[in-house]
Motif scaffolding. Structure first.
Motif, PDB file in Angstrom:
ATOM      1  N   ALA A  33       0.664 -11.050  -6.630  1.00  0.00           N
ATOM      2  CA  ALA A  33       1.910 -11.392  -5.932  1.00  0.00           C
ATOM      3  C   ALA A  33       3.000 -11.814  -6.911  1.00  0.00           C
ATOM      4  CB  ALA A  33       1.656 -12.512  -4.928  1.00  0.00           C
ATOM      5  N   ASP A  34       2.619 -12.300  -8.073  1.00  0.00           N
ATOM      6  CA  ASP A  34       3.605 -12.676  -9.090  1.00  0.00           C
ATOM      7  C   ASP A  34       4.343 -11.474  -9.655  1.00  0.00           C
ATOM      8  OD1 ASP A  34       2.919 -15.336  -8.817  1.00  0.00           O
ATOM      9  OD2 ASP A  34       1.409 -15.243 -10.419  1.00  0.00           O
ATOM     10  N   PHE A  35       3.786 -10.291  -9.487  1.00  0.00           N
ATOM     11  CA  PHE A  35       4.401  -9.070 -10.014  1.00  0.00           C
ATOM     12  C   PHE A  35       5.096  -8.252  -8.932  1.00  0.00           C
ATOM     13  CE2 PHE A  35       1.026 -10.027 -13.033  1.00  0.00           C
ATOM     14  CZ  PHE A  35       1.758 -10.055 -14.216  1.00  0.00           C
ATOM     15  N   ASP A  36       5.254  -8.809  -7.759  1.00  0.00           N
ATOM     16  CA  ASP A  36       5.925  -8.111  -6.661  1.00  0.00           C
ATOM     17  C   ASP A  36       7.434  -8.347  -6.759  1.00  0.00           C
ATOM     18  OD1 ASP A  36       6.516  -6.735  -4.370  1.00  0.00           O
ATOM     19  OD2 ASP A  36       5.974  -8.390  -3.028  1.00  0.00           O
ATOM     20  N   TYR A  37       8.126  -7.349  -7.293  1.00  0.00           N
ATOM     21  CA  TYR A  37       9.562  -7.472  -7.486  1.00  0.00           C
ATOM     22  C   TYR A  37      10.375  -6.774  -6.392  1.00  0.00           C
ATOM     23  CZ  TYR A  37       8.168  -9.073 -12.072  1.00  0.00           C
ATOM     24  OH  TYR A  37       7.585  -9.763 -13.091  1.00  0.00           O
ATOM     25  N   THR A  38       9.708  -6.337  -5.336  1.00  0.00           N
ATOM     26  CA  THR A  38      10.414  -5.645  -4.263  1.00  0.00           C
ATOM     27  C   THR A  38      11.040  -6.606  -3.274  1.00  0.00           C
ATOM     28  OG1 THR A  38       8.394  -5.489  -2.941  1.00  0.00           O
ATOM     29  CG2 THR A  38       8.880  -3.652  -4.434  1.00  0.00           C
ATOM     30  N   GLY A  39      10.621  -7.875  -3.309  1.00  0.00           N
ATOM     31  CA  GLY A  39      11.196  -8.860  -2.405  1.00  0.00           C
ATOM     32  C   GLY A  39      10.452  -8.969  -1.088  1.00  0.00           C
ATOM     33  N   THR A  40       9.420  -8.169  -0.908  1.00  0.00           N
ATOM     34  CA  THR A  40       8.626  -8.277   0.323  1.00  0.00           C
ATOM     35  C   THR A  40       7.444  -9.190   0.078  1.00  0.00           C
ATOM     36  OG1 THR A  40       7.321  -6.348  -0.301  1.00  0.00           O
ATOM     37  CG2 THR A  40       9.256  -5.966   1.060  1.00  0.00           C
TER      38      THR A  40
END
Length: 88
Positions: A80-87
């Protein structure tokens, strides 16, 4: 995590560490002041101590695996720390 998974992942870290540690501590014949053998490449190492290389590789692999396993147990960095889509 099962012990077989731990062993397999450690072997992967050890294999990676081989390529990290190989270029360090290598001296050519010119740097050592020795004569080249006929047909030998100038970049060939003068001598090779596999025990020193194996110990260095094992130390690097153990440190990297220790960091990996600590992250697995304590969850410092998650996908989740690498989720840069904003979702979420």
């Amino acid at each position: 995590m099962r012990w077989t998974s731990i062993l397999a992942i450690y072997i992967l870290f050890w294999s990676l560490s081989v390529f990290i540690s190989l270029p360090f501590g290598v001296r050519t014949h010119e740097e050592a002041g020795a004569e080249l053998v006929r047909g030998q490449a100038e970049s060939a190492p003068h001598s090779y101590d596999w025990r020193k290389w194996a110990i260095r590789t094992t130390v690097i692999a153990t440190i990297l695996f220790g960091l990996y396993y600590a992250n697995y147990v304590y969850g410092w960095v998650t996908p989740a720390d690498f989720d840069y889509t904003g979702t979420e």
